[in-house]
Design an enzyme around this catalytic site. Sequence first.
Site, PDB file in Angstrom:
ATOM      1  N   ASP A  14       0.937  -1.768  -0.055  1.00 38.65           N
ATOM      2  CA  ASP A  14       0.371   0.517  -0.118  1.00 38.65           C
ATOM      3  C   ASP A  14       1.359   0.917  -0.038  1.00 38.65           C
ATOM      4  OD1 ASP A  14       1.010  -0.209   2.628  1.00 38.65           O
ATOM      5  OD2 ASP A  14      -1.300   0.530   3.485  1.00 38.65           O
ATOM      6  N   GLU A  18       3.495   1.970   2.493  1.00 39.73           N
ATOM      7  CA  GLU A  18       3.983   2.566   3.231  1.00 39.73           C
ATOM      8  C   GLU A  18       5.360   2.004   3.124  1.00 39.73           C
ATOM      9  OE1 GLU A  18       2.517   0.489   6.776  1.00 39.73           O
ATOM     10  OE2 GLU A  18       0.499   0.938   6.555  1.00 39.73           O
ATOM     11  N   LYS A  48      13.102  42.151  -9.171  1.00 42.46           N
ATOM     12  CA  LYS A  48      11.636  40.987  -9.434  1.00 42.46           C
ATOM     13  C   LYS A  48      10.650  40.389  -8.834  1.00 42.46           C
ATOM     14  CE  LYS A  48      12.896  35.811  -8.103  1.00 42.46           C
ATOM     15  NZ  LYS A  48      14.206  35.033  -8.081  1.00 42.46           N
ATOM     16  N   ARG A  97       7.233  38.022  -7.593  1.00 41.12           N
ATOM     17  CA  ARG A  97       6.426  36.482  -7.878  1.00 41.12           C
ATOM     18  C   ARG A  97       4.823  37.339  -6.973  1.00 41.12           C
ATOM     19  NH1 ARG A  97       9.453  32.005  -8.536  1.00 41.12           N
ATOM     20  NH2 ARG A  97      11.493  32.774  -7.643  1.00 41.12           N
TER      21      ARG A  97
END
Length: 350
Positions: free
Chosen positions: A74, A76, A230, A232
């Site tokens: 699964d 894990e 710049k 963002r």
Amino acid sequence: MTCEDKARHPLTAVGPDGNIRALLTGRSSRQAGKVSVTKPFAIFSGNANLDLATSLCQHLGQPLGSAKVERFADGEVYVEIDQNVRGVNCFVVQPTCTPVNDNLMELLVMTDALKRSSANPIVAVIPYFGYARQDRKTRPRTPISARLAADLITAAGVHRVLAMDLHAGQIQGFFNIPVDHIYAMPVMMDYLRTKFGGNDTVIVSPDAGGVERARAFSKRLDASLAIIDKRRPAPNVAELVHIIGDVKGRDAIIIDDMVDTAGTLCAAAKGLMGQGARAVYACITHGLLSGPALERINASDLKELIITDSIPPRPEVKASPKIRVLSVALLLAEAVKRIHMGDSLSSLFI
């Protein structure tokens, strides 16, 4: 340290010029290319960067620790330590890079396995620290995930962290355990000195936050400094405003700690060429290179992108004619040796 102690330790500090090869000054170490360590210890690795861990062990003349790091059906994580580590100083080499959550969980589970096997102390060697960009609240109702990751690592049982080029220096304060923060600059400088230096070179910081890092490079290369202004507006999105400094007729080297989708980097290269730069290079420690990054770089104005193997480079990254990968294994080996022997790391904090 007494004269006798110094005689037993042939490795010296990184010199003021930042040369990583200055680490190896002892005759036997220079011949073998290994770091000399006398006390017993163990180095383990998850699946994040086995090549780097193996190379680090080779520099130390130490075999990689025996452990199974597997998955249940699964998904894990399952870890089993296959050697006696009771009272042994154990180092776990595990960058929390893509897949970030899987690699972080491997680090936590391996740490727990070592703790329950009575290993002491346990040092997490994290060449790249994931979630580092989420180091503060930038908008309402957002997490500080870097602190959460630090708390998880501490709660798992890590006694000390060795990190390299953290996205923000204040992340060290998120841990309630000692953090040794080193930089890849010595490795980068070895390469850059073979190609650049003097008035024909300008070091470029991609933003105001990276000025200190860029200034350190410019000082050692005797080069000038420029800054890109710049904005963002959203994650992985940046708008280039203008360039502060003279780049005309010079080789521009962009210095940063990480490159993800490379949109900002390629826009910066285009802007620098538009300002008259002779050629644009980038020197970046952590090459995440997610999504369209590789395609963007190959089609960009960049002449060369220099990254390290703190994150394992994919085959297509290694095959790119524009990308050069430098190894930080020797630098990390020296840091591991000093931590294990109880020596100072301050000379590595360039």
